[in-house]
Design an enzyme around this catalytic site. Structure first.
Site, PDB file in Angstrom:
ATOM      1  N   HIS A 148      22.525  -3.245  33.685  1.00 20.78           N
ATOM      2  CA  HIS A 148      22.634  -2.170  32.693  1.00 20.78           C
ATOM      3  C   HIS A 148      23.219  -2.693  31.380  1.00 20.78           C
ATOM      4  O   HIS A 148      22.695  -2.416  30.302  1.00 20.78           O
ATOM      5  CB  HIS A 148      23.495  -1.027  33.240  1.00 20.78           C
ATOM      6  CG  HIS A 148      23.801   0.043  32.224  1.00 20.78           C
ATOM      7  ND1 HIS A 148      22.838   0.908  31.759  1.00 20.78           N
ATOM      8  CD2 HIS A 148      24.953   0.368  31.578  1.00 20.78           C
ATOM      9  CE1 HIS A 148      23.387   1.741  30.869  1.00 20.78           C
ATOM     10  NE2 HIS A 148      24.666   1.422  30.731  1.00 20.78           N
TER      11      HIS A 148
ATOM     12  N   TYR B 213      29.614   4.338  18.117  1.00 24.13           N
ATOM     13  CA  TYR B 213      30.318   3.527  19.119  1.00 24.13           C
ATOM     14  C   TYR B 213      31.027   2.288  18.571  1.00 24.13           C
ATOM     15  O   TYR B 213      31.902   1.727  19.240  1.00 24.13           O
ATOM     16  CB  TYR B 213      29.397   3.163  20.285  1.00 24.13           C
ATOM     17  CG  TYR B 213      28.610   1.885  20.134  1.00 24.13           C
ATOM     18  CD1 TYR B 213      27.484   1.853  19.323  1.00 24.13           C
ATOM     19  CD2 TYR B 213      28.981   0.725  20.810  1.00 24.13           C
ATOM     20  CE1 TYR B 213      26.751   0.694  19.192  1.00 24.13           C
ATOM     21  CE2 TYR B 213      28.253  -0.443  20.669  1.00 24.13           C
ATOM     22  CZ  TYR B 213      27.141  -0.455  19.862  1.00 24.13           C
ATOM     23  OH  TYR B 213      26.422  -1.610  19.729  1.00 24.13           O
TER      24      TYR B 213
END
Ligand code: MN
Length: 452
Positions: free
Chosen positions: A172, A282
């Site tokens: 991921h 982010y």
């Protein structure tokens, strides 16, 4: 599972038991049954309650949850097949001794106080319930103790104090890195640190709670000024989470060899994510409004002791981690996972099949790292794994990866496709471990997307 040997005598059945020392069965006036997961054909077949074939909630599982029955009072329960054991009613029937104490404990709306009593108490309660379910025939108090699960509503099983989300799947992390930072997919710290962030516990919701599409700041492609808009890239994240079962002291790290003493059990976890909001916000401090509008957990906490038979080695760690992250033995769990998307008024499509065993960093490593600086943990804290992706495209645990950033639409059974979630979609995550005729499952966690 229906009992296969109902015609055999008690003595004959007893001889079938393969558990070490034979079935020490309370009903036969012997000492206690060896307990859940001490493999015992005798008890598996002798459960007087008929269980659906392949139920997640076998006699080996007995997970804990909080339910609300018709009287509106939340209480603790333990799932078995299509039923649950009402633990407050079982306490009232004297199953655990100390009637008043246990009744009051199980009448609480969360499991925190019960969990805080420690694993030996929880083990004993599970064993008592298992023995009761394995009596030679249905006891007279069965009607007062058992309820049909379809007739109750499940709540959050615990009051969650603090919530941490890790990022422990190398597949991921690499996939997301390739999309967000093509030049630098896996950052240099990733193989040394179980990367994580502190999330928000107040927006963690139980299975079945709808999720409203959030608004936020997003930066349209090719532009330099953000706009305020409804999220256009709403996503799920396939995760599991563990629940802390024991307080640790501020200033005292939990050594990796003892980390699992602090883990009570596990649940399924969906970390709903607004990718367009996340992408703009982010850097430099990580996830914030792209994440904290909602996360969903499954209602039944599977105790770690029920998962013992499913321990497996994790992926090879290269470079070898620093000493405080090293422990001998199998560090992962073999838990099969799947994600289904069901559009409004249509059949579901399974879009992902993955497995908890793929995780690079184990729960013990996560917890050892989390506390190495002296950070304390408390009963009811929840630690999620991060999205669990495998190496094959069909095992990617988010739409961001499955559709590769929106470039490859994911086909659904009704002929539609998805790059990200649409209003009316229901996402359902399921998980279970299975081996040698034992099945220990988590049930499911689902949530439906409401329009912004
Ligand atoms: Mn996550």
């Amino acid at each position: 599972m229906k009992r296969k040997n109902a015609t055999l005598s008690f003595v004959q059945l007893k001889s079938l038991c393969s558990a070490p020392n034979g079935p020490m069965h309370a009903a036969a006036g012997e000492k206690e049954h060896p307990g859940p997961n001490k493999y015992c054909d005798f008890c598996r077949m002798q459960t007087w309650l008929s269980l659906p074939t392949d139920t997640d909630f076998s006699i080996f599982n007995l997970p804990y949850g909080i339910f609300v029955a018709a009287d509106g009072q939340p209480r603790a329960g333990m799932a078995i097949g299509d039923h649950l054991v009402d633990l407050a009613a079982a306490a009232d029937e004297g199953l655990f001794g100390k009637r008043r104490f246990f009744r009051k404990l199980f009448e609480q709306p969360v499991l925190n106080d019960f969990i805080a009593l420690g694993k030996p108490v929880a083990s004993r309660i599970r064993r008592k319930v298992q023995n009761w379910l394995c009596l030679p025939q249905a006891p007279g108090n069965a009607g007062r103790i058992l309820r049909e699960r379809s007739a109750v509503r499940m709540l959050l099983p615990i009051h969650i104090g603090d919530y941490t989300d890790f990022y422990s799947s190398i597949e991921h992390a690499t996939n997301v890195g390739k999309m967000f930072r093509p030049d630098n997919p896996l950052l240099p710290n990733w193989r040394w640190i179980p990367v994580g962030y502190h999330g928000r516990s107040s927006s963690i919701v139980p299975d079945g709670t709808p999720i409203r599409r959030p608004h936020g700041q997003v930066l349209p492609k090719g532009q330099e000024t953000p706009v305020f808009s409804a999220c256009k890239q709403l996503d799920f994240e396939l995760e599991m989470a563990f629940i802390i079962g024991k307080n640790s002291a501020l200033g005292e790290p939990i050594p990796i060899e003892r980390a699992e003493e602090y883990i009570f059990g596990m649940v399924l976890f969906n970390d709903w994510s607004a990718r367009d909001i996340q992408r703009w916000e982010y850097v430099p401090l990580g996830p914030f409004l792209g994440k904290n509008f909602g996360s969903s957990i499954s209602p039944w906490i599977v105790p770690l002791e029920a998962l013992k038979p499913f321990r497996v080695k994790g992926p090879k760690q290269n470079p070898p981690p620093l000493d405080y992250l090293r422990a001998a033995g199998a560090r992962n769990y073999d838990i099969r996972l799947e994600v289904a998307i069901q559009p409004e008024n249509a059949a579901e499509t399974i879009v992902c099949r993955s497995n908890t065993r793929y995780l690079y960093w184990s729960m013990a490593q996560q917890l050892a790292h989390h506390t190495i600086n002296g950070c304390n943990v408390r009963v009811g804290d929840l630690m999620a794994s991060g999205t669990i992706s495998g190496s094959q495209p069909g095992s990617f645990g988010s739409l961001l990866e499955l559709s590769w950033g929106g470039q490859k639409p994911v086909p659904l059974a009704n002929g539609a496709t998805r790059t990200f979630l649409e209003d009316g979609d229901t996402v359902c995550i399921r998980g279970w471990a299975q081996k040698d005729g034992q099945r220990v499952g988590f049930g499911a966690v689902s949530g439906k997307i409401l329009p912004a």
